[in-house]
Design a protein around this motif. Sequence first.
Motif, mmCIF file in Angstrom:
data_model
loop_
_atom_site.group_PDB
_atom_site.id
_atom_site.type_symbol
_atom_site.label_atom_id
_atom_site.label_comp_id
_atom_site.label_asym_id
_atom_site.label_seq_id
_atom_site.Cartn_x
_atom_site.Cartn_y
_atom_site.Cartn_z
ATOM 1 N N ILE A 140 99.167 2.724 75.164
ATOM 2 C CA ILE A 140 98.237 1.994 73.847
ATOM 3 C C ILE A 140 97.143 2.812 73.576
ATOM 4 O O ILE A 140 96.443 2.815 72.782
ATOM 5 C CB ILE A 140 98.982 0.494 73.570
ATOM 6 N N GLU A 141 96.394 1.970 74.803
ATOM 7 C CA GLU A 141 95.181 1.992 75.266
ATOM 8 C C GLU A 141 94.791 3.869 74.950
ATOM 9 O O GLU A 141 93.339 3.876 74.215
ATOM 10 C CB GLU A 141 94.476 1.767 76.391
ATOM 11 N N ASP A 142 95.665 4.997 75.091
ATOM 12 C CA ASP A 142 94.905 6.389 75.194
ATOM 13 C C ASP A 142 95.333 7.026 73.510
ATOM 14 O O ASP A 142 94.576 7.290 72.820
ATOM 15 C CB ASP A 142 96.227 7.038 76.209
ATOM 16 N N ALA A 143 96.454 6.435 72.865
ATOM 17 C CA ALA A 143 96.457 6.353 71.542
ATOM 18 C C ALA A 143 95.235 5.474 70.516
ATOM 19 O O ALA A 143 95.002 6.892 69.747
ATOM 20 C CB ALA A 143 97.490 5.845 71.102
ATOM 21 N N LYS A 144 95.034 4.967 71.329
ATOM 22 C CA LYS A 144 93.746 4.302 70.528
ATOM 23 C C LYS A 144 92.181 5.185 70.695
ATOM 24 O O LYS A 144 91.627 5.496 69.515
ATOM 25 C CB LYS A 144 93.352 3.094 70.972
ATOM 26 N N LYS A 145 92.544 5.740 71.304
ATOM 27 C CA LYS A 145 91.145 6.601 71.956
ATOM 28 C C LYS A 145 91.568 7.822 71.228
ATOM 29 O O LYS A 145 90.068 8.359 70.767
ATOM 30 C CB LYS A 145 90.858 7.193 73.263
ATOM 31 N N ASN A 146 93.150 8.797 70.388
ATOM 32 C CA ASN A 146 93.043 9.630 70.619
ATOM 33 C C ASN A 146 93.775 9.223 69.077
ATOM 34 O O ASN A 146 95.734 9.702 69.200
ATOM 35 C CB ASN A 146 93.454 10.436 71.431
ATOM 36 N N PRO A 147 93.560 8.575 67.799
ATOM 37 C CA PRO A 147 94.425 8.526 66.699
ATOM 38 C C PRO A 147 95.262 9.966 66.197
ATOM 39 O O PRO A 147 94.934 10.556 66.219
ATOM 40 C CB PRO A 147 93.347 8.307 65.419
#
Length: 317
Positions: A140-147
């Motif tokens: 989830i944290e990765d996806a937030k940084k790479n929408p």
Amino acid sequence: MTRRLVFLVLSVLLTLLLVTLSFAAYPERPVTVVVPYSAGGASDITARLIADFWKKYTGKEMIVTNVVGAEGAVAARQVLQTKPDGYTVLWYHQAVLGNYYLGVADIKWSSFTPACIVTKTSRITAARADAPWNNLKEAIEDAKKNPKKYVYGAGAGGIAYLEYAPIEMAAPGAFRVVPNEGGDAQRIAALLGGHVDIVPLALVSAVQYIKNGQIKVLAVHDDQPDPFIPNAPTAASQGLRSLKFPMTNTFFFPPRTPANIVNEFNKIIEKIVADSEFQKKLAEVAYAVPFFKTGNDLLNFWREQEAVYMKAAQAVK
């Protein structure tokens, strides 16, 4: 005492005797279990296992019938319209709530006469083994940084669709969501083929891929570790307390099934659940554990689940 009064007394006694004999004899003939999914799936496997032990304890057959369609709604409607005599019962899980709150069907768990919850197995969030995350929180944290970089393969409806709701609430719009048609087999194929990056699955569907190193578990959808994958992190331990979607199979009778029949049925199922051989086979073939609940415990559990599904449905609409 007049002759007429004697006749009435004897008639009442005879009726009571017949009712008692009928009550004690259940089941007198085979019981049909309607499974809303195809043969070979988790629901079908557990139903057939129970059927084997039903014969052990009653001497009667339990016939498993597969009625597929609309995430279980076709089978549910069929049982609703069946005579409430204790000889037709539905073997269903939380998909009944997913269907209702997503508008697939107007049937709720409370539309039936619930008998007993019998088994519980986990659902998980999974990724390919080479994914750069060790758990769902990292994903989830990765996806937030790479929408929109990563693709979440949700179901087209039912449980798998609603399981995305807590993730969407934690990271609005971060994942690109693809509603995969079909069940776990299709989602696993899409995952291993590189078409999606994350998918929700039933544990039993994923076990062979976990064992051979193709899939990793990012989260167990519960607040307690799963006994079969005790090292896999729970969703609750990662701050996702609303991602709690255990799969519990329940026997549902048609509405207005007499309480005495339900009670007799439950007594037999309770003996089966307590059988150590049954417990061993349940673990081996379905990666499930006994989860026996009746009466108020059953009703309270389903009311709690209904609140979870209603909230999840509101989040994804």
